[in-house]
Design an enzyme around this catalytic site. Structure first.
Site, short mmCIF file in Angstrom:
data_model
loop_
_atom_site.label_atom_id
_atom_site.label_comp_id
_atom_site.label_asym_id
_atom_site.label_seq_id
_atom_site.Cartn_x
_atom_site.Cartn_y
_atom_site.Cartn_z
N ASP A 23 0.86 -1.18 0.00
CA ASP A 23 0.00 0.00 0.00
C ASP A 23 0.90 1.23 0.00
OD1 ASP A 23 -2.30 -1.51 0.10
OD2 ASP A 23 -2.43 -1.47 2.27
N ASP A 36 -13.49 -4.28 -1.89
CA ASP A 36 -13.35 -4.14 -0.43
C ASP A 36 -14.69 -4.48 0.20
OD1 ASP A 36 -10.73 -3.30 -0.80
OD2 ASP A 36 -11.26 -1.18 -0.84
#
Length: 256
Positions: free
Chosen positions: A11, A130
């Site tokens: 990330d 997600d």
């Protein structure tokens, strides 16, 4: 049989790798290209970079990072975050990425999945989902870095993007993200069984057993084609080599 995959996830925010818990509490985890090179040498099968800031400034940093990574690693890598047009897909693939990951932009304009697949091939298009569990059962799709509930049902959305031509699904359990308490096996299994494309399990790996369970094709397994890993590797708890040796000892089909 197609080999299972181990995929370190990086990330990225403002040019640095960060890691948090449940999408918040971010901490610095290192330089993305340095980590990518380390995991490539260690035997990772692929890499995923997610630009979680996805700002205009971040995009410039991301393209430069993609170029530097492509010059340095020998394994395929996927890049996602803030990609909203075919031109954006083109830019990152030309910079050296092998695949792009679409999330919020796919929800906002699903046709982008089809357009990207038509122009570059379905193998280049990953749709990231997600997911957060509902109190009443099932899971909702979240976007904008997990801040907004779309109200879409995860299984229905996964089937739709598969029909639009996505090559695979990167499925993250928001409830498990960064907790090291284990993947959401029910979520992963439900999506993997509902679509004809590979599913990458993400969110919650804390030990060898968790990874094996996500890849297990048995009735209680996750049925995933790949496992995404972050904290376990970034923090040095386990290495790619250790995980692969463990999976091979269990009889799972993975590249040594």
């Amino acid at each position: 049989m197609v080999a299972l995959r181990l995929i370190p996830c990086l990330d990225v925010a403002r040019g640095r790798v960060v890691k948090g818990v449940n999408f918040v509490g971010l901490r610095d985890a290192g330089d993305p290209v340095e980590l990518a090179c380390r995991y490539s040498r260690a035997g990772a099968d692929e890499l995923v970079f997610l630009d979680i800031a996805a700002s205009h400034e971040g995009r410039g940093t991301l393209v430069d990072m993609v170029r530097r990574t492509a010059e340095s690693v020998t394994i395929p890598f996927t890049v996602g975050g803030g990609i909203s047009t075919v031109e954006g897909i083109t830019e990152l693939l030309r910079a050296g990425a092998d695949k792009v990951s679409l999330n919020s932009s796919a929800v906002r304009r699903p046709e982008l999945v089809r357009e990207g697949g038509d122009q570059f091939g379905c193998q280049c298009i990953v749709v990231a989902i997600d997911a957060r569990r509902r109190d009443a059962g099932g899971w909702d799709v979240y976007v904008k870095g997990g801040r907004e509930n779309t109200g879409l049902d995860v299984l229905e959305w996964a089937q739709r993007v598969a029909g639009l031509g996505a090559g695979e699904i990167l499925l993250t359990s928001m409830d498990g993200d960064g907790t090291q308490a284990g993947y959401d096996l029910a979520l992963t299994r439900a999506v993997a069984d509902a679509v004809p494309i590979p599913v990458i399990a993400s969110g919650g790996a804390g030990c060898m057993d968790h990874i094996a369970e996500a890849l297990d094709v048995g009735p209680e397994g996750g049925h995933a084609s790949a496992a995404l890993l972050a904290s376990l590797l970034h923090d040095g708890v386990l290495t790619v080599e250790q995980i692969k040796q463990d999976l091979l000892s269990r009889g799972l089909t993975i590249r040594p």
